[in-house]
Design a protein around this motif. Structure first.
Motif, mmCIF file in Angstrom:
data_model
loop_
_atom_site.group_PDB
_atom_site.id
_atom_site.type_symbol
_atom_site.label_atom_id
_atom_site.label_comp_id
_atom_site.label_asym_id
_atom_site.label_seq_id
_atom_site.Cartn_x
_atom_site.Cartn_y
_atom_site.Cartn_z
ATOM 1 N N VAL A 136 -7.123 -10.225 18.896
ATOM 2 C CA VAL A 136 -6.222 -10.723 17.742
ATOM 3 C C VAL A 136 -7.124 -10.490 16.696
ATOM 4 C CG1 VAL A 136 -5.133 -12.822 16.810
ATOM 5 C CG2 VAL A 136 -5.173 -12.707 19.228
ATOM 6 N N ALA A 137 -6.177 -10.156 15.563
ATOM 7 C CA ALA A 137 -6.833 -9.925 14.211
ATOM 8 C C ALA A 137 -6.204 -10.526 13.130
ATOM 9 C CB ALA A 137 -6.693 -8.271 14.120
ATOM 10 N N PRO A 138 -7.160 -11.269 12.256
ATOM 11 C CA PRO A 138 -6.275 -11.870 11.105
ATOM 12 C C PRO A 138 -5.877 -10.848 10.271
ATOM 13 C CG PRO A 138 -8.621 -12.858 11.572
ATOM 14 C CD PRO A 138 -8.267 -11.663 12.458
ATOM 15 N N LEU A 139 -4.760 -11.068 9.736
ATOM 16 C CA LEU A 139 -3.984 -9.984 8.604
ATOM 17 C C LEU A 139 -3.721 -10.880 7.293
ATOM 18 C CD1 LEU A 139 -2.493 -7.267 7.941
ATOM 19 C CD2 LEU A 139 -0.631 -8.382 9.233
ATOM 20 N N LEU A 140 -4.638 -10.272 6.242
ATOM 21 C CA LEU A 140 -4.696 -11.089 5.165
ATOM 22 C C LEU A 140 -3.702 -10.421 4.310
ATOM 23 C CD1 LEU A 140 -8.470 -11.508 4.816
ATOM 24 C CD2 LEU A 140 -6.787 -13.212 5.845
ATOM 25 N N ILE A 197 -8.695 -2.949 9.070
ATOM 26 C CA ILE A 197 -7.662 -2.050 8.941
ATOM 27 C C ILE A 197 -7.280 -2.368 7.372
ATOM 28 C CG2 ILE A 197 -5.562 -1.080 9.912
ATOM 29 C CD1 ILE A 197 -6.361 -2.505 12.464
ATOM 30 N N ASP A 198 -7.821 -1.576 6.296
ATOM 31 C CA ASP A 198 -7.525 -1.780 5.038
ATOM 32 C C ASP A 198 -6.041 -1.174 4.823
ATOM 33 O OD1 ASP A 198 -7.927 -2.929 2.939
ATOM 34 O OD2 ASP A 198 -9.013 -1.275 1.844
ATOM 35 N N GLU A 199 -5.208 -1.956 4.122
ATOM 36 C CA GLU A 199 -3.985 -1.458 3.815
ATOM 37 C C GLU A 199 -3.159 -1.150 5.045
ATOM 38 O OE1 GLU A 199 -4.033 1.880 1.125
ATOM 39 O OE2 GLU A 199 -5.137 0.776 -0.605
ATOM 40 N N PHE A 200 -3.048 -2.353 5.685
ATOM 41 C CA PHE A 200 -2.191 -2.173 7.049
ATOM 42 C C PHE A 200 -0.845 -1.732 6.910
ATOM 43 C CE2 PHE A 200 0.001 -4.292 10.566
ATOM 44 C CZ PHE A 200 -0.854 -4.020 11.636
ATOM 45 N N ASN A 201 -0.326 -2.183 5.731
ATOM 46 C CA ASN A 201 1.026 -1.617 5.604
ATOM 47 C C ASN A 201 1.374 -0.398 5.523
ATOM 48 O OD1 ASN A 201 -0.554 -2.799 3.034
ATOM 49 N ND2 ASN A 201 0.675 -0.852 2.068
ATOM 50 N N GLN A 202 0.295 0.709 5.538
ATOM 51 C CA GLN A 202 0.452 2.178 5.327
ATOM 52 C C GLN A 202 0.436 2.903 6.937
ATOM 53 O OE1 GLN A 202 -2.230 4.223 2.795
ATOM 54 N NE2 GLN A 202 -1.710 2.859 1.127
ATOM 55 N N ILE A 235 -10.018 -7.067 11.708
ATOM 56 C CA ILE A 235 -9.583 -7.723 10.699
ATOM 57 C C ILE A 235 -8.364 -6.703 9.943
ATOM 58 C CG2 ILE A 235 -11.461 -7.419 9.059
ATOM 59 C CD1 ILE A 235 -10.788 -10.480 8.605
ATOM 60 N N ALA A 236 -7.620 -7.240 9.229
ATOM 61 C CA ALA A 236 -6.751 -6.256 8.375
ATOM 62 C C ALA A 236 -6.388 -6.787 7.184
ATOM 63 C CB ALA A 236 -5.392 -5.906 9.229
ATOM 64 N N THR A 237 -5.908 -6.033 6.231
ATOM 65 C CA THR A 237 -5.428 -6.506 4.993
ATOM 66 C C THR A 237 -4.261 -5.698 4.492
ATOM 67 O OG1 THR A 237 -6.599 -4.898 3.482
ATOM 68 C CG2 THR A 237 -7.616 -6.906 3.971
ATOM 69 N N ILE A 248 -2.592 -12.185 13.085
ATOM 70 C CA ILE A 248 -2.417 -13.495 12.601
ATOM 71 C C ILE A 248 -2.175 -13.323 10.986
ATOM 72 C CG2 ILE A 248 -3.435 -15.689 12.035
ATOM 73 C CD1 ILE A 248 -5.382 -15.488 14.125
ATOM 74 N N GLY A 249 -0.832 -13.265 10.624
ATOM 75 C CA GLY A 249 -0.393 -12.776 9.395
ATOM 76 C C GLY A 249 -0.885 -14.369 8.524
ATOM 77 N N ILE A 250 -1.490 -13.778 7.226
ATOM 78 C CA ILE A 250 -2.058 -15.154 6.547
ATOM 79 C C ILE A 250 -1.677 -14.767 5.004
ATOM 80 C CG2 ILE A 250 -3.939 -16.593 5.473
ATOM 81 C CD1 ILE A 250 -2.917 -17.192 8.483
ATOM 82 N N GLU A 251 -0.923 -15.238 4.610
ATOM 83 C CA GLU A 251 -0.208 -14.870 2.989
ATOM 84 C C GLU A 251 -1.304 -15.741 2.166
ATOM 85 O OE1 GLU A 251 3.745 -14.073 0.433
ATOM 86 O OE2 GLU A 251 3.760 -14.647 2.662
#
Length: 391
Positions: A146-150, A198-203, A242-244, A261-264
């Protein structure tokens, strides 16, 4: 006592004596690299022995009149005469048994401002899993899967928070510049790094999310070839993820949402103080030693998947489904009917035109199956969904 005649001593022995009197060497068993420092600079840190340094040391030995070749020097430096050093084990040993009893992990989680009610609990479990991954416990079946996704706009200190998760002694184990499209590079990094951001996960493309990334994030070991190695080996995985992201609609695979783990963020992360790393990891070690769980159980996984639905990518077909259909919980609803994914798609297509496309009916069906409240049954030919037409 007669002094030893250096001219009659074996040149290899003279070489080893010279090297050990001028340098301290150690073999970093994590990076698979020999490190060194000058004995006159004991306060300085060890650094990797790169090719330029090797050549300089070779010339120094030969200038002393010691008749050895560069291969002789390399054979010694690259042999198991050089002591092994485990930087992770060494750091954790300094943290063992020194926890002061305060919940430092919760303090670190509290610097992340979010409306996610279970964030502190999820973060603690993830951090324990990261430390457990470093310890490389024999017989592991799964890695830290699992990876937190900030998630936030730019300027919310996401990357700073990620970098600061590791102490100064282990900062070499952090990277945020990994190309996930380079499979061999990623697999090797999982054995040599401690935390991969994983920086800029949206890409990241949906295809990469659903395939390679979804698979590797759960691996306990990695099959890879070491640098300069001649064969593939099963190497221990050490890195956690971890990701952003700057965007909220980023999770492309409903069945793989349990991996993140999506964290807004509601405001910037508080980075005004450096984390107390020694106490954080001392607490983690103490909790692991006393049997604290470092994985998410079935109920927690369901909570994470439910929470992550708000961050899923809504494809056009799914958006249109929500316009023209609704899942039905009640089997007695006389307005509901059992329809296949193909039948549902045909109805949508009749309403919005032939321009509507889907990647595959299989992926569309997977989206339907993961919708809240959706009832499904198997028929002889396909899965059918209990839905009601609206609009």
């Amino acid at each position: 006592m007669n002094e030893r005649n250096t001219n009659t001593v074996n040149p290899i022995v003279r070489m080893i004596d010279y090297l050990n009197s001028h340098y301290a060497f150690r073999y970093n068993c994590i990076t698979s690299c020999t490190e060194y420092r000058a004995t006159a600079s004991a306060a300085e840190s060890f650094v990797p022995l790169d090719p330029r340094s090797r050549r300089r040391i070779t010339l120094e030995v030969q200038r002393e009149g010691i008749e050895v070749s560069k291969n002789d020097i390399a054979n010694y430096i690259d042999s198991d005469y050089i002591r092994s050093f485990d930087p992770i084990g060494n750091y954790l040993a300094q943290c063992e048994g020194v926890w002061d009893g305060h919940d430092h992990i919760a303090d670190l989680a509290a610097t992340v401002h979010t409306d996610a009610p279970l964030w502190k609990q999820w973060f603690k479990t993830w951090l324990l899993a990261m430390v457990s991954q470093w310890q490389n416990t024999p017989g592991r079946v799964y890695g830290n899967s699992v990876a937190p996704l900030l998630i936030s706009p730019q300027g919310f200190n996401k990357s700073t928070f990620c970098r600061r998760l590791l102490p100064e002694e282990l900062k070499w184990g952090y990277t945020d510049s990994l190309d996930l499209g380079q499979r061999r590079q990623v697999m090797l990094a999982m054995t040599q790094q401690l935390l991969i951001n994983i920086d800029e996960f949206n890409q990241i493309s949906p295809r990469l999310q659903q395939g390679f990334l979804k698979n590797i994030i759960q691996l306990p070991t990695v099959k890879a070839k070491r640098p300069y190695g001649d064969r593939q080996e099963d190497l221990p995985r050490r890195a956690s993820f971890i990701a952003t992201s700057n965007m909220t609609d980023i999770l492309a695979d409903p069945s793989g949402n349990r991996r993140f783990i999506g964290i807004e963020l509601t405001e910037p992360i508080d980075v005004s103080r450096m984390p107390n790393h020694r106490q954080i990891f001392a607490q983690a070690l103490q909790m692991l030693r006393h049997g604290e769980r470092s994985w998410f159980n079935k109920a927690e996984t369901q909570q994470i998947m439910q929470w992550n639905r708000r961050y899923e990518i809504l494809e056009p077909a799914e958006q249109y489904f929500r316009m023209f259909f609704t899942p039905v919980d009640n089997y007695d609803d006389k307005a509901a009917e059992w329809l296949s994914a193909a039948e549902i798609f045909d109805v949508i297509k009749q309403k919005v035109g032939t321009s509507l496309k889907v990647t595959s009916l299989m992926s569309f069906g997977r989206k339907l199956a993961n919708m809240d409240g959706m009832r499904r049954k198997r028929s002889e030919m396909c899965a059918k969904y209990w839905v009601k037409r609206v609009g």
